[in-house]
Every structure is written in C-alpha cells, then in structure tokens.
Write a protein that holds these residues in place. Structure first.
Motif, mmCIF file in Angstrom:
data_model
loop_
_atom_site.group_PDB
_atom_site.id
_atom_site.type_symbol
_atom_site.label_atom_id
_atom_site.label_comp_id
_atom_site.label_asym_id
_atom_site.label_seq_id
_atom_site.Cartn_x
_atom_site.Cartn_y
_atom_site.Cartn_z
ATOM 1 N N MET A 47 11.939 9.495 3.738
ATOM 2 C CA MET A 47 11.922 8.057 3.617
ATOM 3 C C MET A 47 10.578 7.569 4.134
ATOM 4 N N LEU A 48 9.947 6.707 3.347
ATOM 5 C CA LEU A 48 8.666 6.115 3.716
ATOM 6 C C LEU A 48 8.858 4.616 3.893
ATOM 7 N N ALA A 49 8.497 4.119 5.060
ATOM 8 C CA ALA A 49 8.693 2.702 5.370
ATOM 9 C C ALA A 49 7.399 1.928 5.182
ATOM 10 N N ASP A 50 7.539 0.622 4.995
ATOM 11 C CA ASP A 50 6.406 -0.298 4.876
ATOM 12 C C ASP A 50 5.445 0.081 3.749
ATOM 13 N N VAL A 51 5.972 0.550 2.644
ATOM 14 C CA VAL A 51 5.159 0.888 1.471
ATOM 15 C C VAL A 51 4.789 -0.406 0.760
ATOM 16 N N THR A 52 3.561 -0.462 0.233
ATOM 17 C CA THR A 52 3.121 -1.619 -0.547
ATOM 18 C C THR A 52 2.775 -1.151 -1.953
ATOM 19 N N THR A 53 2.708 -2.083 -2.892
ATOM 20 C CA THR A 53 2.452 -1.720 -4.289
ATOM 21 C C THR A 53 1.080 -1.095 -4.488
ATOM 22 N N GLY A 54 0.145 -1.358 -3.598
ATOM 23 C CA GLY A 54 -1.186 -0.790 -3.726
ATOM 24 C C GLY A 54 -1.305 0.654 -3.268
ATOM 25 N N MET A 55 -0.292 1.167 -2.618
ATOM 26 C CA MET A 55 -0.339 2.554 -2.131
ATOM 27 C C MET A 55 -0.115 3.543 -3.269
ATOM 28 N N ARG A 56 -0.766 4.677 -3.162
ATOM 29 C CA ARG A 56 -0.659 5.716 -4.190
ATOM 30 C C ARG A 56 0.792 6.147 -4.429
ATOM 31 N N ILE A 57 1.566 6.264 -3.364
ATOM 32 C CA ILE A 57 2.963 6.701 -3.490
ATOM 33 C C ILE A 57 3.780 5.701 -4.308
ATOM 34 N N ALA A 58 3.417 4.398 -4.247
ATOM 35 C CA ALA A 58 4.144 3.371 -4.992
ATOM 36 C C ALA A 58 3.752 3.363 -6.463
ATOM 37 N N GLN A 59 2.640 3.998 -6.799
ATOM 38 C CA GLN A 59 2.163 4.027 -8.181
ATOM 39 C C GLN A 59 2.434 5.358 -8.862
ATOM 40 N N ALA A 60 3.120 6.277 -8.177
ATOM 41 C CA ALA A 60 3.401 7.608 -8.719
ATOM 42 C C ALA A 60 4.801 7.654 -9.317
ATOM 43 N N GLU A 61 4.981 8.570 -10.265
ATOM 44 C CA GLU A 61 6.314 8.812 -10.822
ATOM 45 C C GLU A 61 6.906 9.970 -10.024
ATOM 46 N N LEU A 62 7.850 9.651 -9.160
ATOM 47 C CA LEU A 62 8.398 10.632 -8.218
ATOM 48 C C LEU A 62 9.633 11.305 -8.783
ATOM 49 N N PHE A 63 9.682 12.610 -8.679
ATOM 50 C CA PHE A 63 10.858 13.375 -9.092
ATOM 51 C C PHE A 63 11.328 14.198 -7.901
ATOM 52 N N GLY A 64 11.780 13.537 -6.899
ATOM 53 C CA GLY A 64 12.243 14.247 -5.715
ATOM 54 C C GLY A 64 13.027 13.312 -4.820
ATOM 55 N N PRO A 65 13.542 13.844 -3.759
ATOM 56 C CA PRO A 65 14.344 13.009 -2.836
ATOM 57 C C PRO A 65 13.440 12.172 -1.939
ATOM 58 N N VAL A 66 12.833 11.134 -2.528
ATOM 59 C CA VAL A 66 11.913 10.264 -1.799
ATOM 60 C C VAL A 66 12.396 8.825 -1.940
ATOM 61 N N VAL A 67 12.381 8.101 -0.836
ATOM 62 C CA VAL A 67 12.718 6.681 -0.845
ATOM 63 C C VAL A 67 11.533 5.932 -0.267
ATOM 64 N N CYS A 68 11.028 4.973 -1.024
ATOM 65 C CA CYS A 68 9.944 4.108 -0.560
ATOM 66 C C CYS A 68 10.537 2.745 -0.225
ATOM 67 N N LEU A 69 10.486 2.355 1.034
ATOM 68 C CA LEU A 69 11.005 1.053 1.450
ATOM 69 C C LEU A 69 9.887 0.030 1.356
ATOM 70 N N MET A 70 10.147 -1.011 0.579
ATOM 71 C CA MET A 70 9.148 -2.054 0.342
ATOM 72 C C MET A 70 9.776 -3.407 0.652
ATOM 73 N N ARG A 71 9.079 -4.200 1.435
ATOM 74 C CA ARG A 71 9.583 -5.523 1.820
ATOM 75 C C ARG A 71 9.270 -6.553 0.732
ATOM 76 N N PHE A 72 10.218 -7.471 0.544
ATOM 77 C CA PHE A 72 10.000 -8.587 -0.377
ATOM 78 C C PHE A 72 10.791 -9.781 0.133
ATOM 79 N N ASP A 73 10.351 -10.956 -0.280
ATOM 80 C CA ASP A 73 11.002 -12.190 0.175
ATOM 81 C C ASP A 73 11.919 -12.783 -0.875
#
Length: 119
Positions: free
Chosen positions: A1-27
């Motif tokens: 689990m990755l916390a505080d991910v933003t859309t500009g981060m490489r991990i947020a722009q990748a097509e993930l095929f694994g047990p990964v969770v990106c936590l992203m804050r929104f209002d």
C-alpha cells in the motif's frame, strides 16, 4: 500500500498488474473522477459505494473498458466483453467480440473462363 500518492507520480501513471494499492486524497467526486481518468491507461476500474445507482452513474464517467461496482477490479467471464481503453488496448475479447477481433474476411473470386455479359 502506498499512501499520499498524487497523479503526477510515476506509480499513478503506470498500469499495475499486482497487489498494489495507491491511496490518493480528493475532496470532491468530480476531483476523484478526474484523478482516475488522468492516466494513459484504462483497462479496469472500480467504484465502492452504498448507493449502487449512484455508483453506476459514477462508473459511466470513468474512461475505462470495464468498471466493477462493489466488486474486484478485474473479472473475466467468457460471454462478457473484456478489454480496455487508451493504452490498455483496443478491441474486446470473449464471446462474439472475439469473432470480430480475430477474424479477417476475404473474398476470392476465380474465373476459369470467359464471363458472359449480361448475366
């Protein structure tokens, strides 16, 4: 689990095929939709909600080939179209869709004599 991910981060722009969770804050919901669509990929998405009808309306706004509401984000059933949008692929697999995607039609005409006009 990755916390505080933003859309500009490489991990947020990748097509993930694994047990990964990106936590992203929104209002707002609109911001969440914009964040989900802000990627060059669009294979599958998921919406988790208590209001299924609202979840279905929200799903229509996601630019993905498949959206699963209150379910896993991937499901492959033989009679349901499977495929993505954007850089996640073109076309659909399974059922009738496979016939169209993997079939090329060709007409070959062979005349061994002289054609008689008119028919």
């Amino acid at each position: 689990m990755l916390a505080d991910v933003t859309t500009g981060m490489r991990i947020a722009q990748a097509e993930l095929f694994g047990p990964v969770v990106c936590l992203m804050r929104f209002d707002t919901e609109d911001e969440a939709v914009a964040m989900a669509n802000d990627t060059p990929f669009g294979l599958s998405g998921a919406v988790h909600t208590r209001d299924l009808d609202h979840g279905a309306e929200l799903a229509k706004r996601l630019d993905t080939g498949m959206v699963h509401i209150n379910d896993t984000s991937i499901d492959d059933q033989p009679l349901v179209a499977f495929g993505g949008t954007k850089n996640s692929g073109y076309g659909r697999l399974n059922g009738e869709w496979s016939l169209h995607e993997f079939t090329t039609h060709q007409w070959i005409s062979l005349n061994r004599g002289r054609r008689q006009y008119p028919y």
